[in-house]
Design an enzyme around this catalytic site. Sequence first.
Site, PDB file in Angstrom:
ATOM      1  N   GLU A   1       1.668  -4.542  23.406  1.00 34.82           N
ATOM      2  CA  GLU A   1       2.064  -3.203  23.873  1.00 34.82           C
ATOM      3  C   GLU A   1       1.150  -2.742  24.995  1.00 34.82           C
ATOM      4  O   GLU A   1      -0.043  -3.010  24.946  1.00 34.82           O
ATOM      5  CB  GLU A   1       1.990  -2.207  22.699  1.00 34.82           C
TER       6      GLU A   1
ATOM      7  N   HIS B   1       7.641   2.120  19.105  1.00 37.18           N
ATOM      8  CA  HIS B   1       6.521   2.500  18.229  1.00 37.18           C
ATOM      9  C   HIS B   1       6.620   3.990  17.826  1.00 37.18           C
ATOM     10  O   HIS B   1       5.759   4.798  18.182  1.00 37.18           O
ATOM     11  CB  HIS B   1       5.170   2.200  18.919  1.00 37.18           C
ATOM     12  N   ILE B   2       7.676   4.289  17.078  1.00 40.79           N
ATOM     13  CA  ILE B   2       7.925   5.685  16.691  1.00 40.79           C
ATOM     14  C   ILE B   2       7.899   5.891  15.171  1.00 40.79           C
ATOM     15  O   ILE B   2       8.462   6.853  14.666  1.00 40.79           O
ATOM     16  CB  ILE B   2       9.274   6.198  17.270  1.00 40.79           C
ATOM     17  N   GLY B   3       7.235   4.989  14.465  1.00 38.76           N
ATOM     18  CA  GLY B   3       7.208   5.081  12.991  1.00 38.76           C
ATOM     19  C   GLY B   3       6.810   6.456  12.482  1.00 38.76           C
ATOM     20  O   GLY B   3       7.396   6.980  11.541  1.00 38.76           O
TER      21      GLY B   3
ATOM     22  N   GLY C   1       0.852  -1.187   0.000  1.00 43.13           N
ATOM     23  CA  GLY C   1       0.000   0.000   0.000  1.00 43.13           C
ATOM     24  C   GLY C   1       0.887   1.237   0.000  1.00 43.13           C
ATOM     25  O   GLY C   1       2.007   1.217  -0.521  1.00 43.13           O
ATOM     26  N   ARG C   2       0.372   2.316   0.609  1.00 46.25           N
ATOM     27  CA  ARG C   2       1.127   3.577   0.609  1.00 46.25           C
ATOM     28  C   ARG C   2       2.513   3.406   1.235  1.00 46.25           C
ATOM     29  O   ARG C   2       3.527   3.786   0.662  1.00 46.25           O
ATOM     30  CB  ARG C   2       0.370   4.643   1.404  1.00 46.25           C
ATOM     31  N   ILE C   3       2.555   2.826   2.453  1.00 49.37           N
ATOM     32  CA  ILE C   3       3.830   2.760   3.171  1.00 49.37           C
ATOM     33  C   ILE C   3       4.752   1.722   2.525  1.00 49.37           C
ATOM     34  O   ILE C   3       5.943   1.988   2.304  1.00 49.37           O
ATOM     35  CB  ILE C   3       3.601   2.472   4.671  1.00 49.37           C
TER      36      ILE C   3
ATOM     37  N   ARG D   1      -2.394  -6.927  -0.220  1.00 54.06           N
ATOM     38  CA  ARG D   1      -3.253  -7.664   0.713  1.00 54.06           C
ATOM     39  C   ARG D   1      -3.923  -8.845   0.028  1.00 54.06           C
ATOM     40  O   ARG D   1      -4.488  -8.693  -1.039  1.00 54.06           O
ATOM     41  CB  ARG D   1      -4.371  -6.761   1.225  1.00 54.06           C
TER      42      ARG D   1
HETATM   43  C1  GLV Z   1       0.746   4.283  13.938  1.00 48.28           C
HETATM   44  O1  GLV Z   1       1.080   3.216  14.330  1.00 48.28           O
HETATM   45  C2  GLV Z   1      -0.395   4.531  13.129  1.00 48.28           C
HETATM   46  O2  GLV Z   1      -1.194   3.620  12.856  1.00 48.28           O
HETATM   47  O3  GLV Z   1      -0.561   5.689  12.727  1.00 48.28           O
END
Ligand code: GLV
Length: 305
Positions: free
Chosen positions: A253, A271-273, A155-157, A177
């Site tokens: 988490e 979790h700092i994406g 997808g986008r990412i 997917r």
């Molecule tokens: C971060 O994990 C998000 O879903 O934006």
Amino acid sequence: MKHTVVLTAAFPAVARQLLAGEFDVIEHPTEHGRDEDDMIAILAEADAAITLLSDPLTRRVLASNPHLRIVANFAVGYNNVDVDAARELGITVTNTPGVLTEATADLTLALILATTRRIVEGDAEIRATGRCEWEPLKLLGLSLQGRRLGIIGMGRIGTAVATRARAFGMEIVGVRRGEPLDELLETSDVISLHLPLNATTRHIIDAAALSRMKTGAVLINTSRGPLADEAALCDALERGHLSGAGLDVYEDEPEVNPRLLAMSNVVLLPHIGSATIEARTAMATIAATEVLRFLRGEKPRHAVV
Ligand code: GLV
């Protein structure tokens, strides 16, 4: 009467700034590991809420406040929201797509480089010894040039990760997917997950999938922890079947599996994406604008329900 907007955490200031002129804004401090009762208490006054990806927005929580009309989740993922319940209760749910694509793709590359070039181990060595000693055999890693990157979720990412990885000379095999994973699992040197979490994708990387990965392969996850069976991942790492993993997300988490903490070939991030100033400001702007539009009677732009 003024509507009340609840911010369940300390979001970038722009969120409050956009809303405070027209609405009563109640801002809660950021808290981790909230349960349903915590959420019910926090949302009691809300006509609208901007919520954290870790806030459990279950049917019971959503049903607890009949005035709640919109939840703007401060994330692109919305697996913390019971969307079926929201739909049935007539609550609009929005997310923040698009604006965190580049930040998350950057962090994915950072994890690929950190695991394959043993960045964290090198940093730890210098801090422990106070010395920089060049040695022919020290901290040997993997070269990315010519290696195959398997992207699960184009997808986008996932697509933004592919663009970056090609610049490092990697060959890309990507699946969208629902497409079969066999070739990707069996031929990739690095596998990176870029899927939303739902009933179909939970544990998409289970013991069977891990066993099909190449010996010495690396797993990267900047999406959602439960996409991988973390116990099976630890087994594969401890056995040496995988040579490393780069994780920004975890199955449970805010808890992190102690087995992961014990492994030096695993790079662990909290979790700092999307944690760039630009991305987080844009996410706050989108979430607040969605609430603003909705409460003014306009259509939100990013409704998932
Ligand atoms: C971060 O994990 C998000 O879903 O934006």
